[in-house]
Design a protein around this motif. Sequence first.
Motif, PDB file in Angstrom:
ATOM      1  N   ALA A  22     -14.136  -5.741   6.143  1.00 36.28           N
ATOM      2  CA  ALA A  22     -12.922  -6.510   5.859  1.00 36.28           C
ATOM      3  C   ALA A  22     -12.458  -6.279   4.426  1.00 36.28           C
ATOM      4  N   TRP A  23     -13.392  -6.144   3.501  1.00 36.40           N
ATOM      5  CA  TRP A  23     -13.041  -5.849   2.104  1.00 36.40           C
ATOM      6  C   TRP A  23     -12.309  -4.517   2.017  1.00 36.40           C
ATOM      7  N   ASN A  24     -12.790  -3.522   2.755  1.00 39.28           N
ATOM      8  CA  ASN A  24     -12.130  -2.218   2.758  1.00 39.28           C
ATOM      9  C   ASN A  24     -10.773  -2.266   3.433  1.00 39.28           C
ATOM     10  N   ILE A  25     -10.630  -3.108   4.449  1.00 36.63           N
ATOM     11  CA  ILE A  25      -9.328  -3.251   5.093  1.00 36.63           C
ATOM     12  C   ILE A  25      -8.317  -3.773   4.092  1.00 36.63           C
ATOM     13  N   GLY A  26      -8.713  -4.768   3.299  1.00 41.81           N
ATOM     14  CA  GLY A  26      -7.826  -5.275   2.268  1.00 41.81           C
ATOM     15  C   GLY A  26      -7.530  -4.235   1.198  1.00 41.81           C
ATOM     16  N   ALA A  27      -8.566  -3.506   0.789  1.00 38.65           N
ATOM     17  CA  ALA A  27      -8.399  -2.512  -0.266  1.00 38.65           C
ATOM     18  C   ALA A  27      -7.584  -1.312   0.199  1.00 38.65           C
ATOM     19  N   ASN A  28      -7.712  -0.949   1.477  1.00 42.44           N
ATOM     20  CA  ASN A  28      -7.033   0.249   1.971  1.00 42.44           C
ATOM     21  C   ASN A  28      -5.637  -0.062   2.489  1.00 42.44           C
ATOM     22  N   ASP A  29      -5.495  -1.167   3.193  1.00 46.38           N
ATOM     23  CA  ASP A  29      -4.219  -1.455   3.837  1.00 46.38           C
ATOM     24  C   ASP A  29      -3.271  -2.294   2.996  1.00 46.38           C
ATOM     25  N   VAL A  30      -3.662  -2.657   1.775  1.00 46.76           N
ATOM     26  CA  VAL A  30      -2.746  -3.432   0.943  1.00 46.76           C
ATOM     27  C   VAL A  30      -1.447  -2.688   0.690  1.00 46.76           C
ATOM     28  N   ALA A  31      -1.537  -1.352   0.678  1.00 51.13           N
ATOM     29  CA  ALA A  31      -0.326  -0.553   0.458  1.00 51.13           C
ATOM     30  C   ALA A  31       0.684  -0.740   1.578  1.00 51.13           C
ATOM     31  N   ASN A  32       0.209  -1.109   2.775  1.00 55.14           N
ATOM     32  CA  ASN A  32       1.121  -1.276   3.897  1.00 55.14           C
ATOM     33  C   ASN A  32       2.179  -2.334   3.628  1.00 55.14           C
ATOM     34  N   SER A  33       1.814  -3.383   2.913  1.00 57.18           N
ATOM     35  CA  SER A  33       2.726  -4.507   2.739  1.00 57.18           C
ATOM     36  C   SER A  33       3.404  -4.541   1.373  1.00 57.18           C
ATOM     37  N   PHE A  34       2.703  -4.117   0.320  1.00 55.59           N
ATOM     38  CA  PHE A  34       3.231  -4.376  -1.010  1.00 55.59           C
ATOM     39  C   PHE A  34       3.386  -3.140  -1.891  1.00 55.59           C
ATOM     40  N   ALA A  35       2.995  -1.965  -1.427  1.00 58.96           N
ATOM     41  CA  ALA A  35       3.195  -0.769  -2.254  1.00 58.96           C
ATOM     42  C   ALA A  35       4.676  -0.525  -2.507  1.00 58.96           C
ATOM     43  N   THR A  36       5.517  -0.777  -1.510  1.00 59.77           N
ATOM     44  CA  THR A  36       6.946  -0.560  -1.692  1.00 59.77           C
ATOM     45  C   THR A  36       7.545  -1.569  -2.661  1.00 59.77           C
ATOM     46  N   SER A  37       7.072  -2.831  -2.604  1.00 67.21           N
ATOM     47  CA  SER A  37       7.605  -3.852  -3.515  1.00 67.21           C
ATOM     48  C   SER A  37       7.249  -3.552  -4.961  1.00 67.21           C
ATOM     49  N   VAL A  38       6.017  -3.097  -5.189  1.00 62.00           N
ATOM     50  CA  VAL A  38       5.595  -2.764  -6.547  1.00 62.00           C
ATOM     51  C   VAL A  38       6.270  -1.481  -7.014  1.00 62.00           C
ATOM     52  N   SER A  39       6.390  -0.499  -6.114  1.00 59.95           N
ATOM     53  CA  SER A  39       6.993   0.783  -6.488  1.00 59.95           C
ATOM     54  C   SER A  39       8.467   0.635  -6.843  1.00 59.95           C
ATOM     55  N   SER A  40       9.158  -0.282  -6.183  1.00 52.58           N
ATOM     56  CA  SER A  40      10.580  -0.486  -6.472  1.00 52.58           C
ATOM     57  C   SER A  40      10.805  -1.431  -7.644  1.00 52.58           C
ATOM     58  N   ARG A  41       9.726  -1.965  -8.204  1.00 52.91           N
ATOM     59  CA  ARG A  41       9.770  -2.895  -9.333  1.00 52.91           C
ATOM     60  C   ARG A  41      10.358  -4.262  -8.953  1.00 52.91           C
ATOM     61  N   SER A  42      10.380  -4.566  -7.665  1.00 52.88           N
ATOM     62  CA  SER A  42      10.795  -5.910  -7.260  1.00 52.88           C
ATOM     63  C   SER A  42       9.732  -6.941  -7.621  1.00 52.88           C
ATOM     64  N   SER A 501      16.609  -1.892  -1.970  1.00 54.97           N
ATOM     65  CA  SER A 501      17.292  -1.808  -0.674  1.00 54.97           C
ATOM     66  C   SER A 501      16.494  -0.944   0.297  1.00 54.97           C
ATOM     67  N   ARG A 502      15.951   0.160  -0.190  1.00 59.22           N
ATOM     68  CA  ARG A 502      15.148   1.029   0.665  1.00 59.22           C
ATOM     69  C   ARG A 502      13.847   0.336   1.049  1.00 59.22           C
ATOM     70  N   GLY A 503      13.183  -0.265   0.064  1.00 61.28           N
ATOM     71  CA  GLY A 503      11.923  -0.942   0.344  1.00 61.28           C
ATOM     72  C   GLY A 503      12.085  -2.084   1.326  1.00 61.28           C
ATOM     73  N   PHE A 504      13.196  -2.798   1.226  1.00 64.03           N
ATOM     74  CA  PHE A 504      13.460  -3.884   2.169  1.00 64.03           C
ATOM     75  C   PHE A 504      13.541  -3.350   3.593  1.00 64.03           C
ATOM     76  N   CYS A 505      14.271  -2.256   3.791  1.00 61.42           N
ATOM     77  CA  CYS A 505      14.409  -1.675   5.132  1.00 61.42           C
ATOM     78  C   CYS A 505      13.059  -1.162   5.646  1.00 61.42           C
ATOM     79  N   MET A 506      12.267  -0.565   4.771  1.00 64.60           N
ATOM     80  CA  MET A 506      10.940  -0.089   5.172  1.00 64.60           C
ATOM     81  C   MET A 506      10.060  -1.236   5.645  1.00 64.60           C
ATOM     82  N   GLU A 507      10.000  -2.287   4.863  1.00 66.15           N
ATOM     83  CA  GLU A 507       9.097  -3.392   5.174  1.00 66.15           C
ATOM     84  C   GLU A 507       9.539  -4.160   6.408  1.00 66.15           C
TER      85      GLU A 507
END
Length: 586
Positions: A22-42, A501-507
């Motif tokens: 479960a720790w690895n699931i959090g560490a590996n899949d965190v990008a699924n939800s928030f990598a776009t938000s952090v990358s877009s600086r939102s 705008s792009r990150g919103f559509c992705m998520e």
Amino acid sequence: MAVLQQYTYIFAVTTIFAFLDAWNIGANDVANSFATSVSSRSLTLKQAMALASVCEFSGSVAVGARVTDTIRTKIIDPHHYDDAPAVLLLAMMCIIVASSTFLTVATRYGMPVSTTHAVVGGLIGTATASIGIAKVNWSWGGVSQVFVAWAVAPGLAGCLGAALFLFTKLAVLRKPTAVRRAFWSIPFYTFLTVGALTMLVVWKGVQVSDLSTRDVLISIFGAATGGALLQAVFVMPYLWVRIMREDWTLKWYHVFQGIHLLRREPPPPTPYGFVKPQIKDYYQGHLTAEELQYVRASEALLRSVQTPSGEQPPPTADEDKDDELMLPPPAQAPTPRQPESPSSSRRTSHGVDAGLTPPRPAGPSTSLPVVTWKINRFLLRGIEKDVVSMQTRNAVLQWDIADMHSRAARYDNRAEYMYSALQILTAAAASFTHGANDVANAIAPFATAYDVWSRGHVGDMVEVPVWVLCFGGGAIVLGLLTYGYHVMRTLGNRLTLISPSRGFCMELASAVTVLMATRLGLPVSTTQCITGATVGVGLANGDWRCINPKLVGWIYLGWVVTVPATALISGCLMGFMLNAPSWPGR
């Protein structure tokens, strides 16, 4: 009191590795939800982690039971082990050990693999070693259905993401009144996002039997309307005063004043020497095609002047295609790149980013301030990383990231700011659905092992206790807080240029895809969904070079390798232990 007390050591090992899984699931899949938000600086990394912790845990505990049951029963029929429940307990241990081991290695090297693939591969491997490969459910109701979902999920998410962004681009972003159109689109997109999330909760999260269609529709439309009204009452007045009226005196906490903000007096003139707060530049460090051509021509000219005659000049930026080509706007070119912030330029003695780490206080190493600083650095190591800066360095594949970013269109930062608020909402929804879907990857084998160990036989149904869901959800949160940045830096702007705008559509596309799969009880890969949505939105820019095909291929290779690798590890481990002279069945 456990019935199979003689196998308590197996259950203890299962518990330890279930937490690691479960720790690895959090560490590996965190990008699924928030990598776009952090990358877009939102969102900053710390803000994303705080929001993700709440949403991931809530989704795991409130909605995680149905997929847990799907993984447990559809791949392997537990009743094959009716005569030897201890073997089923051993099988669950081998699955979790194989999955957690593979995920640990993948996470360490920043490979965003599918944690769902890892568990399904482990199930296939243990079943092959214990009851034979013929007993694996390869039919449409088992492995085949899961494999088809893996193939369909990224394609569906990509089509949804592309359709959402094309609609947003043509109807809003390209119009002369893009800012106003973005403002008035907020209630519509909020209604859609909250409605989709409510569907997930009502359909499978609320433990109420026989909900009528009327009750379901009332719940969905009521919650969606309520969410849109909250945005209209609180967020939209704040955005109107902040953007349209350019009120430089507005603070973030004024959002709670709601519609009363519209009666706010016009702001006074700014004092002498005071710099009015500006809207964040979401394209900072990403050059347009003209700016990139100017910078590279200047660099080539400078190299040719500095290179002595008769010597081969060093490779140009176009030749080495280094990710470090995230240069400043041409107003600063061709001068050396200026750091975006002190934290992004801070380096350790080994040339590695120190990220957002505060400086060490003065004093001896045994003093209380220094000891406290060291403890905080150990506990907060995972959230004190400058992920956006990390994404500008190529750690895996060579690709011209600057040229890729230059091909994507730029839109008004004020319109992007409107979608920044929406992106936070969709990120929270995506994180909630991720927790609901992926907690099953660690909890399904663990719940089965706990049931067999405590009852001594294989039951028809396994009631997943709340404490088990809390156990898995807590480990997921801990994993994303401590190690999630590894995978987060691989995705994001390395795959395509991401703006709010792009990150919103992705998520939103990814969340809707996971929602539909979870409704059908399919353990789809959230990694595939967000990657497919990211590629779809990138291609919607109109140029295939707006995405990084090498990185896409590398991610897909990781997905292909995951199932046979975990199946091999779990199958070998299961076979060795079953054939050990000390095993009771021998």
